[in-house]
Design an enzyme around this catalytic site. Sequence first.
Site, PDB file in Angstrom:
ATOM      1  N   HIS A   1       6.671  -1.467   3.459  1.00  0.00           N
ATOM      2  CA  HIS A   1       6.507  -2.992   3.975  1.00  0.00           C
ATOM      3  C   HIS A   1       5.586  -3.585   2.846  1.00  0.00           C
ATOM      4  O   HIS A   1       4.677  -2.884   2.292  1.00  0.00           O
ATOM      5  CB  HIS A   1       5.819  -3.061   5.253  1.00  0.00           C
ATOM      6  CG  HIS A   1       4.502  -2.288   5.407  1.00  0.00           C
ATOM      7  ND1 HIS A   1       4.519  -0.827   5.616  1.00  0.00           N
ATOM      8  CD2 HIS A   1       3.203  -2.604   5.511  1.00  0.00           C
ATOM      9  CE1 HIS A   1       3.137  -0.297   5.651  1.00  0.00           C
ATOM     10  NE2 HIS A   1       2.377  -1.503   5.762  1.00  0.00           N
TER      11      HIS A   1
ATOM     12  N   VAL B   1       0.881   2.873   7.933  1.00  0.00           N
ATOM     13  CA  VAL B   1       2.333   2.827   8.624  1.00  0.00           C
ATOM     14  C   VAL B   1       3.371   3.542   7.678  1.00  0.00           C
ATOM     15  O   VAL B   1       3.698   2.942   6.556  1.00  0.00           O
ATOM     16  CB  VAL B   1       2.841   1.416   9.202  1.00  0.00           C
ATOM     17  CG1 VAL B   1       4.203   1.673   9.763  1.00  0.00           C
ATOM     18  CG2 VAL B   1       1.682   1.111  10.218  1.00  0.00           C
TER      19      VAL B   1
ATOM     20  N   ASN C   1       0.810  -1.077   0.009  1.00  0.00           N
ATOM     21  CA  ASN C   1      -0.078  -0.161   0.048  1.00  0.00           C
ATOM     22  C   ASN C   1       0.844   1.169  -0.023  1.00  0.00           C
ATOM     23  O   ASN C   1       1.770   1.418   0.848  1.00  0.00           O
ATOM     24  CB  ASN C   1      -0.821   0.153   1.331  1.00  0.00           C
ATOM     25  CG  ASN C   1      -1.893  -1.164   1.320  1.00  0.00           C
ATOM     26  OD1 ASN C   1      -2.301  -1.911   0.345  1.00  0.00           O
ATOM     27  ND2 ASN C   1      -1.940  -1.786   2.359  1.00  0.00           N
TER      28      ASN C   1
HETATM   29  P1  AMP Z   1      -0.583  -0.762   5.714  1.00  0.00           P
HETATM   30  O1  AMP Z   1      -2.265  -0.287   5.998  1.00  0.00           O
HETATM   31  O2  AMP Z   1      -0.312  -1.223   4.541  1.00  0.00           O
HETATM   32  O3  AMP Z   1       0.329   0.327   6.036  1.00  0.00           O
HETATM   33  O4  AMP Z   1      -0.281  -1.919   6.925  1.00  0.00           O
HETATM   34  C1  AMP Z   1       0.201  -1.637   8.476  1.00  0.00           C
HETATM   35  C2  AMP Z   1       0.013  -3.076   8.848  1.00  0.00           C
HETATM   36  O5  AMP Z   1       0.994  -2.960   9.922  1.00  0.00           O
HETATM   37  C3  AMP Z   1      -1.374  -3.258   9.268  1.00  0.00           C
HETATM   38  O6  AMP Z   1      -1.751  -4.432   8.532  1.00  0.00           O
HETATM   39  C4  AMP Z   1      -1.099  -3.597  10.890  1.00  0.00           C
HETATM   40  O7  AMP Z   1      -1.980  -4.603  11.276  1.00  0.00           O
HETATM   41  C5  AMP Z   1       0.302  -3.824  10.773  1.00  0.00           C
HETATM   42  N1  AMP Z   1       0.975  -3.310  12.375  1.00  0.00           N
HETATM   43  C6  AMP Z   1       0.832  -2.181  12.718  1.00  0.00           C
HETATM   44  N2  AMP Z   1       1.549  -2.036  14.034  1.00  0.00           N
HETATM   45  C7  AMP Z   1       2.310  -3.411  14.237  1.00  0.00           C
HETATM   46  C8  AMP Z   1       2.989  -4.117  14.896  1.00  0.00           C
HETATM   47  N3  AMP Z   1       3.394  -3.383  16.064  1.00  0.00           N
HETATM   48  N4  AMP Z   1       3.359  -5.164  14.742  1.00  0.00           N
HETATM   49  C9  AMP Z   1       2.886  -6.001  13.780  1.00  0.00           C
HETATM   50  N5  AMP Z   1       2.230  -5.414  12.779  1.00  0.00           N
HETATM   51  C10 AMP Z   1       1.792  -4.241  12.848  1.00  0.00           C
END
Ligand code: AMP
Length: 113
Positions: A99, A95, A86
Amino acid sequence: MDCIFCKIAGGEIPSDILHQDDRVIVIRDINPQAPVHLLIMPREHIASLRDIDDANASLMGHMALVANQMAEREGVMEKGYRLAINCGDEGGQTVGHLHAHLLGGRQLSGRLG
Ligand code: AMP
Ligand code: ZN
Protein backbone atom coordinates in the site's frame (compact mmCIF):
# COMPACT_ATOMS: atom_id res chain seq x y z
CA MET A 1 -5.46 -15.73 3.60
CA ASP A 2 -5.87 -13.68 6.73
CA CYS A 3 -5.11 -10.26 5.29
CA ILE A 4 -7.05 -7.21 6.45
CA PHE A 5 -6.55 -5.29 3.21
CA CYS A 6 -7.66 -8.30 1.10
CA LYS A 7 -10.80 -8.42 3.27
CA ILE A 8 -11.42 -4.72 2.69
CA ALA A 9 -10.76 -5.02 -1.07
CA GLY A 10 -13.05 -8.06 -1.25
CA GLY A 11 -15.85 -6.33 0.68
CA GLU A 12 -15.62 -8.84 3.53
CA ILE A 13 -14.94 -5.96 5.91
CA PRO A 14 -17.18 -3.01 5.04
CA SER A 15 -15.17 0.10 4.41
CA ASP A 16 -15.58 3.48 2.79
CA ILE A 17 -13.86 2.91 -0.55
CA LEU A 18 -13.03 6.28 -2.13
CA HIS A 19 -11.90 4.91 -5.48
CA GLN A 20 -11.89 1.51 -7.05
CA ASP A 21 -10.99 0.14 -10.42
CA ASP A 22 -9.89 -3.20 -11.77
CA ARG A 23 -6.44 -2.94 -10.16
CA VAL A 24 -6.54 -0.77 -7.04
CA ILE A 25 -8.72 0.54 -4.25
CA VAL A 26 -8.30 3.64 -2.09
CA ILE A 27 -9.43 3.98 1.52
CA ARG A 28 -8.80 6.45 4.34
CA ASP A 29 -6.20 5.43 6.88
CA ILE A 30 -7.86 4.45 10.16
CA ASN A 31 -5.20 6.36 12.11
CA PRO A 32 -4.57 9.48 10.05
CA GLN A 33 -1.20 11.24 10.36
CA ALA A 34 -2.31 14.28 8.35
CA PRO A 35 -5.62 15.93 7.36
CA VAL A 36 -5.50 13.83 4.19
CA HIS A 37 -4.19 10.31 4.72
CA LEU A 38 -5.25 7.77 2.13
CA LEU A 39 -4.06 4.26 1.39
CA ILE A 40 -3.76 3.18 -2.24
CA MET A 41 -3.47 -0.57 -2.60
CA PRO A 42 -3.72 -3.29 -5.24
CA ARG A 43 -6.80 -5.52 -5.20
CA GLU A 44 -4.48 -8.45 -5.66
CA HIS A 45 -2.53 -9.60 -2.63
CA ILE A 46 1.04 -8.42 -3.17
CA ALA A 47 2.87 -8.60 0.14
CA SER A 48 5.21 -5.66 -0.31
CA LEU A 49 7.20 -3.51 -2.70
CA ARG A 50 9.79 -6.31 -2.67
CA ASP A 51 7.32 -8.38 -4.68
CA ILE A 52 7.16 -5.95 -7.60
CA ASP A 53 8.75 -7.54 -10.65
CA ASP A 54 8.64 -7.22 -14.44
CA ALA A 55 5.24 -8.89 -14.56
CA ASN A 56 3.46 -6.43 -12.27
CA ALA A 57 5.62 -3.29 -12.41
CA SER A 58 3.01 -1.33 -14.38
CA LEU A 59 0.85 -1.44 -11.24
CA MET A 60 3.19 1.10 -9.65
CA GLY A 61 2.60 3.55 -12.49
CA HIS A 62 -1.12 3.04 -12.11
CA MET A 63 -0.88 3.70 -8.36
CA ALA A 64 0.93 6.98 -9.12
CA LEU A 65 -1.82 8.04 -11.53
CA VAL A 66 -4.51 7.19 -8.99
CA ALA A 67 -2.54 9.13 -6.35
CA ASN A 68 -2.64 12.21 -8.59
CA GLN A 69 -6.39 11.82 -9.13
CA MET A 70 -6.99 11.44 -5.40
CA ALA A 71 -4.72 14.40 -4.56
CA GLU A 72 -6.78 16.51 -6.94
CA ARG A 73 -10.05 15.31 -5.43
CA GLU A 74 -8.85 15.87 -1.87
CA GLY A 75 -7.61 19.38 -2.68
CA VAL A 76 -3.92 18.83 -1.97
CA MET A 77 -2.54 18.76 -5.50
CA GLU A 78 -1.52 22.39 -5.69
CA LYS A 79 0.16 22.67 -2.29
CA GLY A 80 1.69 19.23 -2.55
CA TYR A 81 1.54 15.84 -0.98
CA ARG A 82 3.67 12.83 -0.14
CA LEU A 83 3.37 9.30 -1.46
CA ALA A 84 5.18 6.87 0.85
CA ILE A 85 5.61 3.12 0.73
CA ASN A 86 7.02 1.29 3.73
CA CYS A 87 8.70 -1.97 2.80
CA GLY A 88 9.56 -4.69 5.30
CA ASP A 89 10.20 -4.49 9.03
CA GLU A 90 12.96 -1.89 9.01
CA GLY A 91 11.04 0.08 6.41
CA GLY A 92 8.22 0.40 8.93
CA GLN A 93 5.69 -1.83 7.16
CA THR A 94 3.08 -3.17 9.58
CA VAL A 95 0.41 -4.51 7.21
CA GLY A 96 1.70 -7.18 4.80
CA HIS A 97 -0.27 -6.10 1.74
CA LEU A 98 1.39 -3.50 -0.49
CA HIS A 99 0.00 0.00 0.00
CA ALA A 100 1.06 3.57 -0.62
CA HIS A 101 0.28 6.30 1.89
CA LEU A 102 -0.94 9.58 0.37
CA LEU A 103 -0.38 12.31 2.95
CA GLY A 104 -1.23 15.97 2.67
CA GLY A 105 -3.13 18.94 4.00
CA ARG A 106 -0.37 20.19 6.29
CA GLN A 107 3.31 21.01 6.01
CA LEU A 108 5.03 17.65 6.29
CA SER A 109 8.43 17.33 7.89
CA GLY A 110 11.32 16.79 5.50
CA ARG A 111 12.54 14.10 7.85
CA LEU A 112 11.89 10.68 6.40
CA GLY A 113 13.08 8.34 9.11
P1 AMP B 1 2.27 0.53 7.22
O1 AMP B 1 2.83 0.81 8.58
O2 AMP B 1 2.97 1.28 6.11
O3 AMP B 1 2.17 -0.94 6.93
O4 AMP B 1 0.82 1.15 7.22
C1 AMP B 1 -0.31 0.45 7.65
C2 AMP B 1 -1.37 1.49 7.79
O5 AMP B 1 -2.62 0.85 7.73
C3 AMP B 1 -1.33 2.27 9.11
O6 AMP B 1 -1.19 3.66 8.83
C4 AMP B 1 -2.66 1.94 9.77
O7 AMP B 1 -3.20 3.03 10.45
C5 AMP B 1 -3.49 1.53 8.58
N1 AMP B 1 -4.59 0.59 8.85
C6 AMP B 1 -4.52 -0.57 9.54
N2 AMP B 1 -5.72 -1.19 9.55
C7 AMP B 1 -6.57 -0.38 8.83
C8 AMP B 1 -7.94 -0.46 8.48
N3 AMP B 1 -8.72 -1.49 8.88
N4 AMP B 1 -8.47 0.53 7.75
C9 AMP B 1 -7.72 1.58 7.36
N5 AMP B 1 -6.41 1.70 7.65
C10 AMP B 1 -5.84 0.75 8.39
ZN1 ZN C 1 -3.80 -8.94 1.14
